[in-house]
Scaffold this motif. Structure first.
Motif, mmCIF file in Angstrom:
data_model
loop_
_atom_site.group_PDB
_atom_site.id
_atom_site.type_symbol
_atom_site.label_atom_id
_atom_site.label_comp_id
_atom_site.label_asym_id
_atom_site.label_seq_id
_atom_site.Cartn_x
_atom_site.Cartn_y
_atom_site.Cartn_z
ATOM 1 N N HIS A 9 -37.620 -91.518 30.117
ATOM 2 C CA HIS A 9 -37.600 -91.134 28.704
ATOM 3 C C HIS A 9 -37.090 -89.709 28.548
ATOM 4 O O HIS A 9 -37.125 -88.920 29.493
ATOM 5 C CB HIS A 9 -39.014 -91.212 28.116
ATOM 6 C CG HIS A 9 -39.615 -92.569 28.204
ATOM 7 N ND1 HIS A 9 -40.914 -92.777 28.576
ATOM 8 C CD2 HIS A 9 -39.093 -93.802 27.970
ATOM 9 C CE1 HIS A 9 -41.175 -94.066 28.562
ATOM 10 N NE2 HIS A 9 -40.086 -94.710 28.203
ATOM 11 N N ASN A 10 -36.658 -89.385 27.328
ATOM 12 C CA ASN A 10 -36.299 -88.006 27.014
ATOM 13 C C ASN A 10 -37.467 -87.118 27.419
ATOM 14 O O ASN A 10 -38.611 -87.407 27.088
ATOM 15 C CB ASN A 10 -36.010 -87.872 25.517
ATOM 16 C CG ASN A 10 -35.671 -86.461 25.120
ATOM 17 O OD1 ASN A 10 -36.505 -85.570 25.186
ATOM 18 N ND2 ASN A 10 -34.440 -86.256 24.703
ATOM 19 N N LYS A 11 -37.181 -86.046 28.116
ATOM 20 C CA LYS A 11 -38.220 -85.189 28.680
ATOM 21 C C LYS A 11 -39.016 -84.411 27.622
ATOM 22 O O LYS A 11 -40.155 -84.026 27.865
ATOM 23 C CB LYS A 11 -37.559 -84.218 29.649
ATOM 24 C CG LYS A 11 -38.453 -83.595 30.645
ATOM 25 C CD LYS A 11 -37.628 -82.801 31.645
ATOM 26 C CE LYS A 11 -38.502 -82.286 32.743
ATOM 27 N NZ LYS A 11 -37.743 -81.610 33.774
ATOM 28 N N LEU A 12 -38.437 -84.182 26.446
ATOM 29 C CA LEU A 12 -39.054 -83.277 25.483
ATOM 30 C C LEU A 12 -39.604 -83.920 24.221
ATOM 31 O O LEU A 12 -40.480 -83.343 23.577
ATOM 32 C CB LEU A 12 -38.048 -82.193 25.074
ATOM 33 C CG LEU A 12 -37.585 -81.264 26.179
ATOM 34 C CD1 LEU A 12 -36.531 -80.311 25.653
ATOM 35 C CD2 LEU A 12 -38.753 -80.505 26.773
ATOM 36 N N PHE A 13 -39.115 -85.092 23.812
ATOM 37 C CA PHE A 13 -39.474 -85.585 22.484
ATOM 38 C C PHE A 13 -39.594 -87.105 22.461
ATOM 39 O O PHE A 13 -38.783 -87.805 23.046
ATOM 40 C CB PHE A 13 -38.409 -85.130 21.472
ATOM 41 C CG PHE A 13 -38.764 -85.419 20.046
ATOM 42 C CD1 PHE A 13 -39.755 -84.706 19.395
ATOM 43 C CD2 PHE A 13 -38.098 -86.410 19.342
ATOM 44 C CE1 PHE A 13 -40.083 -84.978 18.077
ATOM 45 C CE2 PHE A 13 -38.415 -86.685 18.027
ATOM 46 C CZ PHE A 13 -39.415 -85.961 17.385
ATOM 47 N N ASP A 14 -40.616 -87.606 21.749
ATOM 48 C CA ASP A 14 -40.839 -89.042 21.576
ATOM 49 C C ASP A 14 -40.771 -89.364 20.084
ATOM 50 O O ASP A 14 -41.762 -89.226 19.369
ATOM 51 C CB ASP A 14 -42.206 -89.422 22.146
ATOM 52 C CG ASP A 14 -42.454 -90.918 22.139
ATOM 53 O OD1 ASP A 14 -41.881 -91.624 21.286
ATOM 54 O OD2 ASP A 14 -43.235 -91.376 22.984
ATOM 55 N N PRO A 15 -39.601 -89.777 19.574
ATOM 56 C CA PRO A 15 -39.462 -90.003 18.133
ATOM 57 C C PRO A 15 -40.320 -91.151 17.595
ATOM 58 O O PRO A 15 -40.821 -91.065 16.481
ATOM 59 C CB PRO A 15 -37.972 -90.296 17.954
ATOM 60 C CG PRO A 15 -37.484 -90.710 19.298
ATOM 61 C CD PRO A 15 -38.354 -90.023 20.297
ATOM 62 N N LYS A 16 -40.521 -92.206 18.369
ATOM 63 C CA LYS A 16 -41.330 -93.338 17.897
ATOM 64 C C LYS A 16 -42.788 -92.917 17.685
ATOM 65 O O LYS A 16 -43.391 -93.252 16.665
ATOM 66 C CB LYS A 16 -41.267 -94.500 18.887
ATOM 67 C CG LYS A 16 -39.929 -95.198 18.922
ATOM 68 C CD LYS A 16 -39.944 -96.324 19.932
ATOM 69 C CE LYS A 16 -38.554 -96.886 20.128
ATOM 70 N NZ LYS A 16 -38.503 -97.871 21.213
ATOM 71 N N MET A 17 -43.341 -92.211 18.642
ATOM 72 C CA MET A 17 -44.736 -91.779 18.507
ATOM 73 C C MET A 17 -44.863 -90.687 17.448
ATOM 74 O O MET A 17 -45.869 -90.614 16.749
ATOM 75 C CB MET A 17 -45.290 -91.304 19.854
ATOM 76 C CG MET A 17 -45.472 -92.441 20.846
ATOM 77 S SD MET A 17 -46.432 -93.844 20.214
ATOM 78 C CE MET A 17 -48.028 -93.104 20.009
ATOM 79 N N GLY A 18 -43.844 -89.854 17.309
ATOM 80 C CA GLY A 18 -43.850 -88.849 16.245
ATOM 81 C C GLY A 18 -43.910 -89.511 14.873
ATOM 82 O O GLY A 18 -44.691 -89.103 14.010
ATOM 83 N N LEU A 19 -43.103 -90.544 14.683
ATOM 84 C CA LEU A 19 -43.086 -91.255 13.398
ATOM 85 C C LEU A 19 -44.397 -92.000 13.160
ATOM 86 O O LEU A 19 -44.957 -91.947 12.055
ATOM 87 C CB LEU A 19 -41.908 -92.227 13.341
ATOM 88 C CG LEU A 19 -41.765 -93.014 12.038
ATOM 89 C CD1 LEU A 19 -41.594 -92.076 10.839
ATOM 90 C CD2 LEU A 19 -40.593 -93.982 12.140
ATOM 91 N N ALA A 20 -44.909 -92.664 14.169
ATOM 92 C CA ALA A 20 -46.174 -93.402 14.022
ATOM 93 C C ALA A 20 -47.305 -92.443 13.651
ATOM 94 O O ALA A 20 -48.097 -92.715 12.740
ATOM 95 C CB ALA A 20 -46.506 -94.146 15.309
ATOM 96 N N GLY A 21 -47.378 -91.318 14.331
ATOM 97 C CA GLY A 21 -48.408 -90.322 14.035
ATOM 98 C C GLY A 21 -48.244 -89.729 12.653
ATOM 99 O O GLY A 21 -49.230 -89.486 11.939
ATOM 100 N N ALA A 22 -46.997 -89.487 12.260
ATOM 101 C CA ALA A 22 -46.723 -88.902 10.938
ATOM 102 C C ALA A 22 -47.215 -89.818 9.822
ATOM 103 O O ALA A 22 -47.853 -89.363 8.864
ATOM 104 C CB ALA A 22 -45.231 -88.631 10.785
ATOM 105 N N LEU A 23 -46.925 -91.094 9.937
ATOM 106 C CA LEU A 23 -47.352 -92.044 8.907
ATOM 107 C C LEU A 23 -48.871 -92.195 8.888
ATOM 108 O O LEU A 23 -49.493 -92.199 7.814
ATOM 109 C CB LEU A 23 -46.683 -93.401 9.135
ATOM 110 C CG LEU A 23 -45.171 -93.429 8.946
ATOM 111 C CD1 LEU A 23 -44.600 -94.772 9.384
ATOM 112 C CD2 LEU A 23 -44.798 -93.125 7.504
#
Length: 136
Positions: A9-23
């Motif tokens: 995975h990208n070493k610095l950022f997880d966009p799927k988990m970022g979006l899930a947490g944001a919602l």
């Protein structure tokens, strides 16, 4: 420079988990602040949502990276403790900035869900890396 972690995975950022947490957290924070009016509830929710997308995506990946460093219990504990402390402190700071009527109450969901979420995530990522190690 290596841009992928042990799981590819990208070493610095997880966009799927970022979006899930944001919602998830944005919705909770909206209802915590709704008593102060819909506009104040939306301001708090948008602050939480934007913050959680970016910072949560980074911290979730940090949790994953720490959890997969070694096979020890210490890696799991640090993968929960370090991201949880960062998330709680930063969430309180974000809500202390003008616009959130209930900054401490708006931080409570992070205090509850961050350690639980990071524990679950760290354990999942340990399992994934062990499966990857055994298949090689």
């Amino acid at each position: 420079m290596k841009t992928k972690n042990k799981l590819g995975h990208n070493k610095l950022f997880d966009p799927k988990m970022g979006l899930a947490g944001a919602l998830f957290l944005g919705t909770i924070v909206f209802f915590i602040n709704y008593d102060h009016g819909i506009v104040n509830g939306l301001i708090a929710a948008l602050k939480q949502g934007l913050y959680t997308f970016f910072v949560g995506g980074f911290i979730t990946r940090l949790c994953e990276n720490i959890a997969t460093i070694s096979k020890s219990l210490t890696a799991i504990l640090m993968a929960v403790l370090i991201p949880s402390i960062i998330a709680i402190i930063l969430t309180y700071i974000v809500h202390s900035i003008k616009g959130t009527p209930e900054p401490l109450n708006s931080t409570i969901p992070t205090m509850i869900f961050a350690p639980l979420g990071f524990l679950w995530w760290a354990l999942q990522k340990r399992k994934q890396v062990q499966l990857t190690d055994h298949s090689n």
